[in-house]
Structures are given as structure tokens and as C-alpha cells.
Motif scaffolding. Structure first.
Motif, PDB file in Angstrom:
ATOM      1  N   MET A 320       0.822  -1.224   0.000  1.00 17.17           N
ATOM      2  CA  MET A 320       0.000   0.000   0.000  1.00 17.17           C
ATOM      3  C   MET A 320       0.851   1.266   0.000  1.00 17.17           C
ATOM      4  N   ILE A 321       1.966   1.245   0.716  1.00 18.93           N
ATOM      5  CA  ILE A 321       2.797   2.444   0.835  1.00 18.93           C
ATOM      6  C   ILE A 321       3.444   2.788  -0.504  1.00 18.93           C
ATOM      7  N   PHE A 322       3.789   1.761  -1.291  1.00 24.03           N
ATOM      8  CA  PHE A 322       4.490   1.987  -2.552  1.00 24.03           C
ATOM      9  C   PHE A 322       3.540   2.144  -3.738  1.00 24.03           C
ATOM     10  N   ARG A 323       2.369   1.484  -3.677  1.00 22.39           N
ATOM     11  CA  ARG A 323       1.415   1.518  -4.795  1.00 22.39           C
ATOM     12  C   ARG A 323      -0.014   1.718  -4.283  1.00 22.39           C
ATOM     13  N   PRO A 324      -0.319   2.859  -3.677  1.00 19.28           N
ATOM     14  CA  PRO A 324      -1.688   3.052  -3.164  1.00 19.28           C
ATOM     15  C   PRO A 324      -2.744   3.085  -4.270  1.00 19.28           C
ATOM     16  N   ALA A 325      -2.350   3.501  -5.482  1.00 20.98           N
ATOM     17  CA  ALA A 325      -3.310   3.587  -6.596  1.00 20.98           C
ATOM     18  C   ALA A 325      -3.850   2.203  -6.968  1.00 20.98           C
ATOM     19  N   ASP A 326      -3.043   1.141  -6.771  1.00 23.48           N
ATOM     20  CA  ASP A 326      -3.495  -0.216  -7.091  1.00 23.48           C
ATOM     21  C   ASP A 326      -4.642  -0.657  -6.186  1.00 23.48           C
ATOM     22  N   LEU A 327      -4.794   0.007  -5.059  1.00 21.74           N
ATOM     23  CA  LEU A 327      -5.868  -0.332  -4.128  1.00 21.74           C
ATOM     24  C   LEU A 327      -7.005   0.684  -4.194  1.00 21.74           C
ATOM     25  N   GLY A 333       2.588   7.125  -4.755  1.00 20.43           N
ATOM     26  CA  GLY A 333       3.360   6.201  -3.925  1.00 20.43           C
ATOM     27  C   GLY A 333       4.481   6.929  -3.206  1.00 20.43           C
ATOM     28  N   LEU A 334       5.175   6.231  -2.309  1.00 19.41           N
ATOM     29  CA  LEU A 334       6.210   6.864  -1.488  1.00 19.41           C
ATOM     30  C   LEU A 334       7.352   7.417  -2.338  1.00 19.41           C
ATOM     31  N   ALA A 335       7.785   6.676  -3.364  1.00 20.84           N
ATOM     32  CA  ALA A 335       8.900   7.135  -4.202  1.00 20.84           C
ATOM     33  C   ALA A 335       8.551   8.450  -4.902  1.00 20.84           C
ATOM     34  N   GLU A 336       7.341   8.521  -5.453  1.00 21.99           N
ATOM     35  CA  GLU A 336       6.911   9.747  -6.137  1.00 21.99           C
ATOM     36  C   GLU A 336       6.777  10.902  -5.145  1.00 21.99           C
ATOM     37  N   CYS A 337       6.331  10.577  -3.940  1.00 22.84           N
ATOM     38  CA  CYS A 337       6.204  11.561  -2.853  1.00 22.84           C
ATOM     39  C   CYS A 337       7.574  12.210  -2.564  1.00 22.84           C
ATOM     40  N   ARG A 372      13.552  -1.889  -1.324  1.00 23.88           N
ATOM     41  CA  ARG A 372      12.467  -1.667  -2.294  1.00 23.88           C
ATOM     42  C   ARG A 372      12.359  -0.181  -2.640  1.00 23.88           C
ATOM     43  N   LEU A 373      12.500   0.691  -1.628  1.00 26.70           N
ATOM     44  CA  LEU A 373      12.396   2.132  -1.883  1.00 26.70           C
ATOM     45  C   LEU A 373      13.498   2.583  -2.840  1.00 26.70           C
ATOM     46  N   GLU A 374      14.696   2.043  -2.661  1.00 26.15           N
ATOM     47  CA  GLU A 374      15.809   2.402  -3.564  1.00 26.15           C
ATOM     48  C   GLU A 374      15.528   1.907  -4.981  1.00 26.15           C
ATOM     49  N   MET A 375      14.959   0.696  -5.102  1.00 25.00           N
ATOM     50  CA  MET A 375      14.598   0.163  -6.425  1.00 25.00           C
ATOM     51  C   MET A 375      13.570   1.055  -7.120  1.00 25.00           C
ATOM     52  N   GLU A 376      12.636   1.599  -6.344  1.00 26.50           N
ATOM     53  CA  GLU A 376      11.580   2.459  -6.917  1.00 26.50           C
ATOM     54  C   GLU A 376      12.130   3.848  -7.264  1.00 26.50           C
ATOM     55  N   LEU A 377      13.059   4.343  -6.426  1.00 24.97           N
ATOM     56  CA  LEU A 377      13.567   5.704  -6.611  1.00 24.97           C
ATOM     57  C   LEU A 377      14.551   5.808  -7.772  1.00 24.97           C
TER      58      LEU A 377
END
Length: 436
Positions: A320-327, A333-337, A372-377
């Protein structure tokens, strides 16, 4: 009267946990839930520390002073604080100063309520109000005095708390308020989502907030490859590396829930980045007891069930923290934030902020969160910038330790608002001294 560190109370008043202790010490004297609860077997409301020692925590009714990150019930907060100061910290407010950690963007009406609570109801001698990102930065910079963080006096603090998540740039110990970005997701939302998933798939746990908090903390983790993990979670029996069982308390023989087979619950750790399970992993799985599931059994509801299985829920909840739009949530998501927070600052700060990301707050304790956050960023950050993410030594106590450090500084007394100044000038004028 000259103030000493021994009579400065540092209070990190979170929506989920209160961390309280004396300034200058390394760790807080008390870490208790910021709530009152009433078990079905009890007639009176118990504070957080009393709840933990109560034998039966099934179907506890909870009352929290905070809702969605804001203090909405000051009377309840006063009762919790009074118990905390008199029974746990054993301090006299009239002889003490208070360093209070307050949420970012607190409303003026709530600030007035807090000032009344501190000065009029409890009678503290003086007050200083701080925000969590600046205290986290202070602690980390003092921890590594020769590191980039201390030299640049600049960092990006990602605070994943109980009510929401902030990405807050800090410059020279001040939070850059106009650049702070907020995600309306925190530990409470994750627990609620886990309750819904388990209630729909296995057994009704909608009233078991404290038990499901425990399930979330012990069994959830962050996935590094969601499509692959969803495929593994569909596999039957021994091939499903995520399947594990949590045993619920029955109130007769078992008073606390527990993970049935901790070794089985940790099998997912054998999966690396994006590779399929290795031969050694498969061999280990062969030793595990095979779990076969009959479709007929799945349809039959067992009302006496005292345990449930978890599979993909374990990684879908932190997802949920990384892909809230999927829910279905209209949130970034946190990376875009984080990207938006950095882009709101002066361009000269961008490379330093990406190299000084600090993770704090209880929700960052999920295994593989930083990875995971580093992979997204990384794909979102310009190639010539480095990305460096540091998780605090103790993400739950990090803010309090920064406050303890500030309370022991020689300038602290001059930074505080005294009770006489509050009585003379009022709340709004006094608050201007805190710069946020």
C-alpha cells in the motif's frame, strides 16, 4: 531558576505510541500505546501500559486521542499524560519543562488546546515544541559528525508513522515546510487493510486491532518483485514459500496470539532480488510438512477456528505504501512523494537530498523496506545523482533521541516559552517562537 537536563521531560506524542523520558538520556523511560482500552472482562478503561499486562486482549474496545494524525480528544490525552507523568515517569510538572514533538502542519485550534493542556491543566514550567524531521536530522548529524549529513546540514527525512507518511526536507535543522509532502497512509491504515483481508478470507478479526498489529509486525514484509511473489503465493502446499499460520488467543488456554512455525514464516528470506527459488530453497521446502487444501474445505466455514493462514497478504499490506493507486486510493506512492518533495527545493540541494535520505517511524521496520524504496527511486532520479537511503538505528525511538539531545543543549532554556509568557501573551504569540 536555572534549568537542568534532569527536569526536562521529552515527549514524542505519536498517534500510535507515546515515547517519554528525561532529556539527556539515551532511551525513553516509557514507551506506551497512546490509547485507552477496555477488555470485555473489565468494567474500567485501562491505559496503554496497563493493557499490555492484562491477560485477555481479545475484542478490546479502544479509544485514541488522535484521529488521522490530529489531536481531537484533549481530555483523553490529559488522562493518559497524567497517568504517564505521575505513575511511570514520577515527575512533578510544576518543577519541569516539556519538550513536545508535534505533528507537522498542526492546526492553530489544536495548538491552543495543547498549550492549555500543558500550562493550565498540567502546570508545566515551560514548553518547547519541535517537529519530528528536524529532531531526526539533529540526531543523525550528531551521530556522524564527519558525514555528509553533518557537513551539508541537509537531509530528507521520510517518517512513516501511525497516521500518515511525510517526506520532509530539512536544512540547517529546520524543516522546509513548503517542500514537505504527505501520504495519507500509515501503520493504522495497514493494520485495517490486513484486518479486512483476513476477515474476508479466513476468520472475522475486525475487532482485534491489537492482535492484528502483532500479526502485521511479525509476519508482513516488503516484496521486491510483486508479480513473481503473487505467482509463488498461488502455489499449493510446500511450494508456497509465503504460507504461514498465526494462532489466535482463545481466552481460555491461550491468552496471546503467536506464529505457529517461525521457521516456516521466514522461508521467504531465501528468495533474492528477482531470481527464482534456488535448489537449496526447494530442498529445504521438501523438509517442511506438506499442506494440502481441499476446495470443499475452503467453502466450509469453521466458526470455532482459532488460527488462520496468511499467504500474499504478507506482502500486499506493506505494498500500500508503494502503490496506493493499485488499491483504489487517489495517492502517489512513497517514491513519487519523495521526488515531489525534493523538486520543491532549490536545485542546488537536489543531489545532497538524494544522498541523505533517512527512514524513521515504525512502518519502515518491514524487512526489505529500504531496498524496495531504492529500487523504486533509482529510475526516477537523474542518472548523475547518487541515491543513499539510511534507516535509523531504532526508527521508533529516533525522534525521541533527537529531542533528548536538544533538551541537553545549553541553549534549550532560551528557546522555551515559560508559563508566565503564555499567560501574558497567549498561545498564538508564543507559538511564533517555534518557527513552524
Amino acid at each position: 531558576m536555572t534549568m537542568t537536563t534532569s527536569n526536562v521531560v521529552v515527549l514524542d506524542n505519536g498517534g500510535g505510541l507515546i515515547k517519554a523520558g528525561i532529556g539527556g538520556e539515551r532511551d525513553p523511560s516509557a514507551v506506551i500505546p497512546n490509547c485507552m482500552g477496555r477488555p470485555p472482562s473489565s468494567k474500567k478503561w485501562l491505559t496503554g501500559d496497563q493493557l499490555h499486562s492484562h491477560p485477555d486482549l481479545t475484542s478490546v474496545s479502544l479509544r485514541r486521542p488522535f484521529d488521522r494524525g490530529y489531536l481531537l480528544n484533549p481530555d483523553l490525552q490529559r488522562d493518559i499524560w497524567s497517568h504517564l507523568f505521575s505513575n511511570l515517569l514520577h515527575i512533578s510538572p510544576s518543577q519541569s519543562s516539556l519538550l513536545l514533538v508535534e505533528p507537522l502542519f498542526n492546526l492553530p485550534s489544536i495548538q491552543r488546546s495543547i498549550d492549555e493542556l500543558v500550562f493550565e491543566d498540567l502546570g508545566f514550567r515551560s514548553l518547547f515544541v519541535a517537529d519530528s524531521p528536524s529532531l531526526v536530522h539533529l540526531y543523525e548529524a550528531s551521530h556522524c559528525p564527519y558525514g555528509l549529513l553533518a557537513k551539508s546540514q541537509c537531509s530528507l527525512v521520510v517518517d512513516c508513522g501511525f497516521s500518515f507518511t511525510h517526506a520532509a526536507p530539512v536544512f540547517q535543522n529546520f524543516t522546509i515546510n513548503y517542500a514537505v509532502k504527505r501520504l495519507d497512509l500509515g501503520g493504522k491504515a495497514l493494520t485495517n487493510y490486513l484486518k479486512e483481508l483476513v476477515s474476508y478470507r479466513a476468520v472475522n478479526v475486525m475487532d482485534e486491532t491489537l492482535i492484528m498489529d502483532d500479526v502485521k509486525e511479525k509476519l508482513c514484509f516488503v516484496s521486491l518483485d510483486v508479480p513473481r511473489d503473487l505467482q509463488i503465493a498461488r502455489k499449493p502446499g510446500k511450494d508456497n514459500l509465503f504460507r504461514c499460520t498465526y494462532v489466535l488467543p482463545d481466552g481460555i488456554t491461550l491468552m496471546k496470539g503467536f506464529v505457529k512455525d517461525p521457521n516456516q514464516a521466514e522461508r521467504y528470506l531465501n528468495l533474492d532480488g528477482g531470481a527464482p527459488p534456488s535448489a537449496t530453497v526447494i530442498k529445504e521446502d521438501m523438509d517442511q510438512t506438506e499442506v494440502t487444501e481441499n476446495p470443499e474445505d475452503r467453502r466450509r466455514i469453521d466458526l470455532t477456528k482459532t488460527e488462520f493462514n496468511l499467504t500474499n497478504e504478507r506482502f500486499l499490506v506493506p505494498e500500500m505504501i508503494f502503490r496506493p493507486a493499485d488499491l483504489g486510493m487517489n495517492q502517489a506512492g512513497l517514491a513519487e512523494c519523495i521526488i515531489r518533495a525534493v523538486n520543491s527545493c532549490h536545485p542546488d540541494l537536489h543531489p545532497v537530498l538524494y544522498q541523505s535520505i533517512i527512514l524513521t517511524g515504525g512502518s519502515t521496520l518491514f524487512p526489505r523496506f529500504a531496498q524496495r524504496l531504492e529500487m523504486e527511486l533509482r529510475p526516477l532520479v537523474p542518472d548523475d545523482y547518487q541515491v543513499k537511503i539510511t534507516t535509523q538505528e531504532d526508527p521508533i525511538l529516533g525522534v525521541w533521541r533527537g529531542g533528548s539531545l536538544l533538551a541537553s543543549s545549553p541553549d534549550f532554556e532560551a528557546m522555551c516559552v515559560t508559563k508566565s509568557e503564555y499567560e501574558e501573551l497567549g498561545s498564538a504569540r508564543c507559538r511564533k517562537r517555534f518557527f513552524h
